[in-house]
Scaffold this active site. Structure first.
Site, PDB file in Angstrom:
ATOM      1  N   HIS A   1      70.649-121.054-132.664  1.00 16.47           N
ATOM      2  CA  HIS A   1      69.906-122.271-133.020  1.00 16.47           C
ATOM      3  C   HIS A   1      68.501-122.229-132.434  1.00 16.47           C
ATOM      4  O   HIS A   1      67.501-122.413-133.148  1.00 16.47           O
ATOM      5  CB  HIS A   1      70.669-123.489-132.497  1.00 16.47           C
ATOM      6  CG  HIS A   1      69.979-124.799-132.739  1.00 16.47           C
ATOM      7  ND1 HIS A   1      70.324-125.654-133.762  1.00 16.47           N
ATOM      8  CD2 HIS A   1      68.943-125.409-132.088  1.00 16.47           C
ATOM      9  CE1 HIS A   1      69.539-126.717-133.747  1.00 16.47           C
ATOM     10  NE2 HIS A   1      68.691-126.603-132.725  1.00 16.47           N
ATOM     11  N   GLU A   2      68.406-121.987-131.139  1.00 15.15           N
ATOM     12  CA  GLU A   2      67.088-121.979-130.497  1.00 15.15           C
ATOM     13  C   GLU A   2      66.244-120.811-130.999  1.00 15.15           C
ATOM     14  O   GLU A   2      65.022-120.920-131.106  1.00 15.15           O
ATOM     15  CB  GLU A   2      67.225-121.938-128.976  1.00 15.15           C
ATOM     16  CG  GLU A   2      67.934-123.157-128.382  1.00 15.15           C
ATOM     17  CD  GLU A   2      67.329-124.486-128.798  1.00 15.15           C
ATOM     18  OE1 GLU A   2      66.128-124.531-129.121  1.00 15.15           O
ATOM     19  OE2 GLU A   2      68.072-125.499-128.811  1.00 15.15           O
TER      20      GLU A   2
ATOM     21  N   HIS B   1      64.542-121.864-134.130  1.00 17.60           N
ATOM     22  CA  HIS B   1      63.284-122.551-133.788  1.00 17.60           C
ATOM     23  C   HIS B   1      62.219-121.523-133.403  1.00 17.60           C
ATOM     24  O   HIS B   1      61.047-121.636-133.788  1.00 17.60           O
ATOM     25  CB  HIS B   1      63.497-123.489-132.602  1.00 17.60           C
ATOM     26  CG  HIS B   1      64.143-124.797-132.923  1.00 17.60           C
ATOM     27  ND1 HIS B   1      63.702-125.627-133.935  1.00 17.60           N
ATOM     28  CD2 HIS B   1      65.187-125.444-132.328  1.00 17.60           C
ATOM     29  CE1 HIS B   1      64.456-126.728-133.957  1.00 17.60           C
ATOM     30  NE2 HIS B   1      65.359-126.641-133.005  1.00 17.60           N
TER      31      HIS B   1
ATOM     32  N   HIS C   1      60.618-119.933-136.276  1.00 17.96           N
ATOM     33  CA  HIS C   1      59.701-120.880-136.907  1.00 17.96           C
ATOM     34  C   HIS C   1      58.318-120.772-136.253  1.00 17.96           C
ATOM     35  O   HIS C   1      57.283-120.876-136.928  1.00 17.96           O
ATOM     36  CB  HIS C   1      60.267-122.296-136.770  1.00 17.96           C
ATOM     37  CG  HIS C   1      59.786-123.263-137.793  1.00 17.96           C
ATOM     38  ND1 HIS C   1      60.135-124.598-137.773  1.00 17.96           N
ATOM     39  CD2 HIS C   1      58.972-123.132-138.878  1.00 17.96           C
ATOM     40  CE1 HIS C   1      59.566-125.224-138.792  1.00 17.96           C
ATOM     41  NE2 HIS C   1      58.849-124.364-139.471  1.00 17.96           N
TER      42      HIS C   1
END
Length: 696
Positions: A480-481, A484, A487
């Site tokens: 998940h991180e 990010h 991104h």
């Protein structure tokens, strides 16, 4: 902290590493040279420089145009961004009493610096003139988006208010900055102060890997030879799942859910009451009936009603599933001869037993195969296969703690693209949770600037040289991180304000939650899930049982999340006076929605840092679920292509989602990638809360 402290610290650029060019690889922060006393003088200089730049833009005698107003704003504040990024990284990931004391002053000074800028009537006049004539300016799509966002940000900050309203809004902003800082410091204080020592007789049911991590946690606190459980979620949840000592489960659970609510110096109740009253007042100054209405206007959801609609749609089937699971867990207790009612500190323990019975699977079985280093490799490999980026570890980049690792990221062309910092282990100097941030954002306004991206987690460290082993939830958090992080790393925009994760809160979780899907793909696990002792790959039967068990206990997981999101929404839609007694408000709201007594909020109000440590997720905790509607639907594009690394789909994902930052409207970006709007039922199917009707 008094103003006089500033003069005691070295302030000349030659003495202060924050004020001179960094002679380090890729001009990264020289952490070993930076001391707490360097920050206030650096902030002083940064505030002064930025104020001068803003004054020059405001009083430019030329007719306002995009270059002398919007682009000039984008060029301003470089020193402030540089100093702030380093400071807030340390506040969150490696604080000490001196840093936290400085944080109290900086939060107030930051508000006092930004208020007159964002409420500057002359500057706003220039921006508003350009916005009014935007169709005639010949702007690119990214420039048009930047102008719209700049106008919206200034307007929503109060630039169009009268002077009396501006003054009050500024006072509110300053006080909220102080309160948010206090809230996070209180939470950190409660988490640092508490631990539970585990004697030999206190370890019944605990896996060997957990005990090793408990010993490492004790070592971190200078308690060599002992073993402790801390209030880090990565310590609490595995204990509640595994420990057969019901008394210790209760003790730990009560401490975990009481953070910020102990009537001590770290109590957050009064802080919450004041925050909510000030947010309501600020919203009304801006002409909105509630703070939620104000915040959600500038989001994908747009209104509190839209958010409530999504949450209530998910709540009903989740609650029904949770209640059915509750009855099954109670039956299991009775079967074992227990004569007690299921309590919140029992749920995870008996859910694990039930999962072992129904799915022949428990986390302890797969954990030896989820080695932290291998899961990092898996996250990197998926990014390489999807986007062509490669990762190589660098040992020459300064870091803020010896545990931090750094990798150089290169693009498909082999050229430098970013640095990625991974700070994975829990320690007392780090706040709880997991997050992504940056030390420098990508942009190419004047020159190409490569980003410095950070992932911070709170995993348990292995003891005695053993590797860190992750639970399935931990492994999902890592992906998940890293989503990010991608991104930020893949960002390809011109203007810094639109870089990377500078998007709506209810869109920012799409790239992160979408990336989680790759972590649980069989071909990824077969390659990277290897036993930490033998190196043997994950046995196929265990893999199949893990995949089959994924939707188990989703009623519980969904209820604890949705209830927190609903509480957040109610805090910010009901009059602030209704929540003067925070505990009573919490109790009444949970009764209203029929919250099962055996399940706690994922974040009780006094520890709900998402919404009270700052305002980023205030009225916005629902964002994870709003984004999950998109991510569940988005991964379907790869499934439909028959290849989870399909090059054509991956290229669209890169171009339309990961690299575009905030340069386009998120709804347009999603439709460009998927070819249509997201299908809402994808979320319920993913969580196993919607029975799929077979095709006729």
């Amino acid at each position: 902290m008094s103003e006089t402290l500033q003069t005691a610290a070295p302030s000349e650029a030659g003495e202060n590493p924050l004020l001179r060019p960094w002679q380090t690889p890729f001009e990264t922060p020289p952490f070993a040279e930076i001391e707490p006393e360097h920050f206030l003088p650096a902030f002083e200089q940064a505030f002064a420089d930025h104020a001068a730049e803003i004054a020059a833009i405001t009083h430019d005698p030329s007719v306002p145009d995009f270059a002398n107003t919007i682009t000039a704003l984008e060029r301003s504040g470089k020193l402030l961004a540089k100093v702030s990024a380093v400071f807030y990284d340390l506040v969150s990931a490696h604080s000490n009493p001196a840093i936290l004391e400085i944080d109290k002053e900086v939060s107030l000074r930051m508000a006092r610096h930004w208020n007159p800028i964002m409420m500057n009537a002359v500057l706003f006049g220039r921006i508003a003139l350009l916005h009014e004539n935007r169709a005639t300016l010949g702007l690119t799509g990214e420039q048009m988006r930047l102008l719209e966002r700049t106008y919206t940000n200034f307007y929503r900050a109060g630039a169009g208010l009268d002077e009396v309203a501006k003054k009050r809004r500024a006072e509110i902003n300053e006080r909220l900055a102080q309160l948010g800082t206090s809230f996070s410091h209180h939470l950190l204080g409660d988490e640092q102060d508490w631990f539970m020592e585990l004697g030999e007789d206190d370890r019944d049911g605990l896996p060997e890997a957990f005990v090793a991590a408990a010993k490492a946690a004790a070592e971190e606190r200078g308690m060599t030879g002992k073993a402790i459980v801390t209030l880090s979620r990565s310590s609490v949840e595995p204990f509640l799942k595994s420990s057969s000592r019901r008394d210790l489960r209760e003790k730990l659970y009560r401490a975990f859910t009481a953070r910020g609510d102990n009537g001590n110096a770290n109590d957050n109740n009064a802080t919450i009451v004041e925050i909510l009253a000030l947010r309501e007042e600020a919203a009304k100054i801006m002409g909105f009936p509630t703070y939620a209405a104000y915040r959600l206007e500038d989001s994908m959801a747009k209104t509190p009603e839209a958010v409530r609609g999504l949450l209530e749609r998910v709540w009903k089937p989740a609650r029904e599933r949770a209640l059915a699971d509750r009855d099954a867990l109670q039956a299991l207790i009775a079967e074992e001869g227990g004569n007690f009612a299921l309590a919140p500190w029992d749920w995870r323990y008996y859910a694990e037993k039930l999962r072992q019975r129904r799915a022949d699977f428990d986390d302890a079985a797969i954990k030896p195969y989820l080695v932290l280093d291998h899961m990092i490799e898996a996250a990197f490999d998926c990014a390489t296969r999807l986007f062509g980026v490669t990762f190589s570890e660098r040992k020459d980049i300064p870091v803020w703690h010896p545990d931090v690792r750094v990798w150089e990221v290169k693009g498909p062309d082999g050229k430098h693209k970013a640095l990625f910092y991974g700070d994975y282990f829990a320690r007392p100097s780090k706040r709880s949770g997991a997050w992504m941030t940056s030390l420098r954002d990508q942009q190419k306004l004047d020159v190409d600037v490569a980003p410095l991206i950070i992932n911070v987690c709170n995993f348990a460290k292995g003891a005695d040289g053993q590797p860190s082993l992750l639970s399935p939830d931990d492994a999902r958090t890592l992906f998940h991180e890293f989503g990010h992080g991608l991104h930020g790393m893949l960002s390809n925009v011109t203007y810094p304000s639109l870089s990377g994760t500078s998007v709506f809160t209810d869109f920012v979780e799409l790239p992160s939650q979408l990336y989680e899907h790759w972590q649980e793909q069989p071909q990824v696990l077969r390659q990277f899930a290897k036993h930490y002792q033998t190196g043997e790959p994950l046995p196929d039967d265990l893999l199949q049982r893990f995949l089959a068990a994924r939707k188990f206990n989703q009623g519980f997981a969904t209820v604890e999340f949705v209830s927190s999101a609903l509480i957040d929404l109610e805090f910010h839609t009901q009059p602030a006076a209704a929540s003067r007694d925070v505990a009573a408000f919490e109790k009444a709201e949970l009764e209203k929605i029929g919250m099962p007594a055996e399940i706690a909020l994922r974040h009780r109000p006094t520890q709900f840092g998402h919404i009270f440590s700052g305002d980023h997720y205030a009225s916005g905790y629902y964002s994870y679920m709003w984004s999950e509607v998109m991510d569940a639907d988005a991964f379907g594009a790869f499934e439909e292509a028959g290849d989870i690394f399909d090059p054509a789909v991956a290229k669209r994902l890169h171009d339309d989602i990961y690299s575009s930052g905030g340069s386009r409207d998120p709804e347009d970006a999603y439709v460009a990638f998927r070819g249509r709007e997201p299908e809402a039922d994808a979320l319920l199917r993913r969580r196993g809360l919607l029975e799929v009707t077979p095709a006729a």
